[in-house]
Design an enzyme around this catalytic site. Structure first.
Site, PDB file in Angstrom:
ATOM      1  N   GLY A  58       0.818  -1.211   0.000  1.00  0.00           N
ATOM      2  CA  GLY A  58       0.000   0.000   0.000  1.00  0.00           C
ATOM      3  C   GLY A  58       0.846   1.253   0.000  1.00  0.00           C
ATOM      4  CG  HIS A 115     -17.934 -10.941 -36.334  1.00  0.00           C
ATOM      5  ND1 HIS A 115     -17.817 -11.752 -35.219  1.00  0.00           N
ATOM      6  CD2 HIS A 115     -17.603 -11.693 -37.415  1.00  0.00           C
ATOM      7  CE1 HIS A 115     -17.442 -12.962 -35.631  1.00  0.00           C
ATOM      8  NE2 HIS A 115     -17.308 -12.958 -36.956  1.00  0.00           N
TER       9      HIS A 115
END
Ligand code: FAD
Length: 470
Positions: free
Chosen positions: A275, A449
């Site tokens: 962190g 596509h």
């Protein structure tokens, strides 16, 4: 030098990370005279030792893995070796290019760049301590603190950048060690696990919480743990780091696993990825009376004002999600407020989370557990990449797109992607949520596509109970 020569500006920004430098440019666009004080390199953590150089290394890691798997593409090569050195050099070059880019943008927008350490010094004043030790005081009606954050340094795991690295130390290595133990399985820990494992290091990860990538949906964490374990990494969740004994050529690490059993591992290096803490000391907050929370993050309102008139704060130093895009958005909200141009506020519920490991992980909105805990009538659509022609063609079919839908209004409560280009695809859900689209609209909009974006529309269909290709 551009800007006002008498040291008076409309706006002074302390820190030039993605919060500070973007705020500076936007303020200049809005006609303000701006000074940006920076004690290190322009671009902050993100461009120099964060987002950008890690992504350069992760790109190299991806190429390495593609080449390892290259025979099926006709790449037949004997005695191939993989060397972190050139990848590391490239990563520094990329960071350098980005840093220079900020300098160029500052010049183009007439932002005054002042090298030195800035601290509040009375109303409307910032003292700049220059490298040679000289100090000067500059003045502005508005001051934005954008001083960012640094790695948390645990007393039991003191970062020395020699045997115990922070993320910055991990970025500077030109050789992949034989063994590396990573403490902390958040995005930063998992990205470095990916890089080092790709270049041949035996990686062990220990995480105190019960899953890796603990901010993500539980299903995402489970899948990523399986994938990383399959790649040969040793992962301990629910583990407690206990001690690191530094020897001359190694580190002896002790930790307990989730059953409470003690383990000792001798490794070449340890990466502490536990962190980050805010850079809020020594910038004159106490004297100015600027309030911080119990962890030192500066408290701000919805337009990034602190409790002291004329003093604002943005980015990591204010807490919330410690992410570059969050810092940037806060910077823009803040300067547009200062210039009297309402941009609105930051929508903290729509901040995308990305981990650029392989496969990539990205999410926005609520996890399934959070949605259920909030009492939504939830419907889940999950579509695996194996059903998307483009993913099959690319040879990257691990993972899924998961959509969490509220049955009542068909709101997109959350989206979670594991798979190829997840970090790009998540933007589609971010825009959908921003425009308050329904899940139906995600599917009704035609997707080209064959593309990975069909995974998005199929997951939307799955959440409506009518996926086609599965
Ligand atoms: P910072 O980028 O921390 O910049 C603050 C600047 O202020 C620094 O340059 C510092 O030198 C300067 N400064 C501090 N104090 C003073 C002072 N008193 N006077 C003058 N200058 C001062 N986020 C993402 O969104 N995507 C990612 O992929 C990502 N990857 C990351 C990978 C790593 C390894 C790390 C460590 C972080 C990563 N992050 C990522 C997080 C991201 O880097 C931060 O959220 C972001 O940099 C915060 O921006 P900021 O402007 O608040 O501060």
């Amino acid at each position: 030098m551009a800007g006002k020569s008498d040291g008076r500006f409309d706006l002074i920004i302390v820190g030039s990370g993605p919060g500070g430098y973007v705020a500076a440019i936007r303020a200049a666009q809005l006609g303000l005279s701006v000074a940006c004080v920076e004690t290190e390199a322009l671009g902050g953590v993100c461009l120099n030792v964060g987002c950008i150089p890690t992504k350069a290394l992760l790109t190299s890691a991806l190429v390495v893995n593609e080449v390892r798997d290259g025979e099926k593409h006709g790449i037949v090569s004997k005695d191939i070796t993989f060397d972190l050195g050139p990848a590391q050099v490239r990563s520094r070059e990329v960071a350098d290019q980005m840093r220079k880019g900020v300098g160029h943008l500052f010049r183009k927008n007439k932002v005054t760049h002042l090298e030195g350490f800035g601290r509040l010094k009375g109303k409307g004043k910032v003292e700049v301590e220059e490298v040679e030790g000289n100090t000067r005081t500059i003045e502005a009606a508005h001051i934005i603190l954008a001083t960012g954050s640094r790695p948390r340094d645990l007393p039991v795991l003191g970062i020395d950048e020699d045997r115990i690295w922070s993320s910055s130390g991990a970025l500077m290595q030109v050789e992949a060690p034989q063994t590396l133990l990573i403490v902390g399985a958040g995005a930063i820990g998992m990205e470095f696990a990916d890089v080092y494992a790709s270049f041949g290091t035996e990686v062990t990860v220990i995480e105190a919480l019960d899953r890796i990538l603990p901010l993500e949906d539980a299903e995402v964490s489970q899948l990523m743990e399986r994938i990383y374990s399959k790649r040969g990494m040793e992962i301990h969740t629910g583990a407690r780091f206990q001690n690191a004994e530094i020897g001359s050529n190694s580190v002896e690490v002790t930790f307990t696993d989730k059953k409470g059993e003690s383990h000792t591992q001798v490794v070449d290096y340890v990466l502490s990825a536990v962190g980050r803490v805010p850079n809020s000391e020594d910038i004159g907050l106490d004297a100015a009376g600027v309030k911080v929370d119990d962890r030192g993050f500066i408290l701000v309102d919805e337009v990034m004002r602190t409790n002291v008139p004329g003093v604002y704060a943005i980015g990591d130093v204010t807490g919330n999600q410690l992410l570059a895009h969050k810092a940037t958005h806060e910077g823009i909200v803040c300067v547009e407020h200062i210039a009297g141009q309402g941009h609105g506020t930051v929508d903290y519920s729509n901040v995308p989370n990305c981990t650029y490991c392989h496969p990539e992980v990205a999410s926005v909105g609520l996890t399934e557990e959070e949605a259920r805990d909030k009492g939504y009538d939830v419907e889940i659509g999950k579509f695996p990449w194996i059903g998307v022609g483009r993913a099959v063609a690319a040879g990257h079919t691990e993972g899924f797109v998961k959509v969490i839908r509220d049955r009542k209004y068909s709101e997109i409560l959350g989206a979670h992607i594991v798979g190829p280009h997840a970090t790009e695809l998540i933007a589609e859900f971010v825009v959908g949520r921003h425009l308050e689209s329904t899940v139906e609209e995600l599917e009704k909009a035609m997707h080209p596509h064959p593309t990975l974006s069909e995974g998005v529309s199929e997951a939307a269909l799955a959440a409506l109970g009518r996926a086609i290709h599965i």
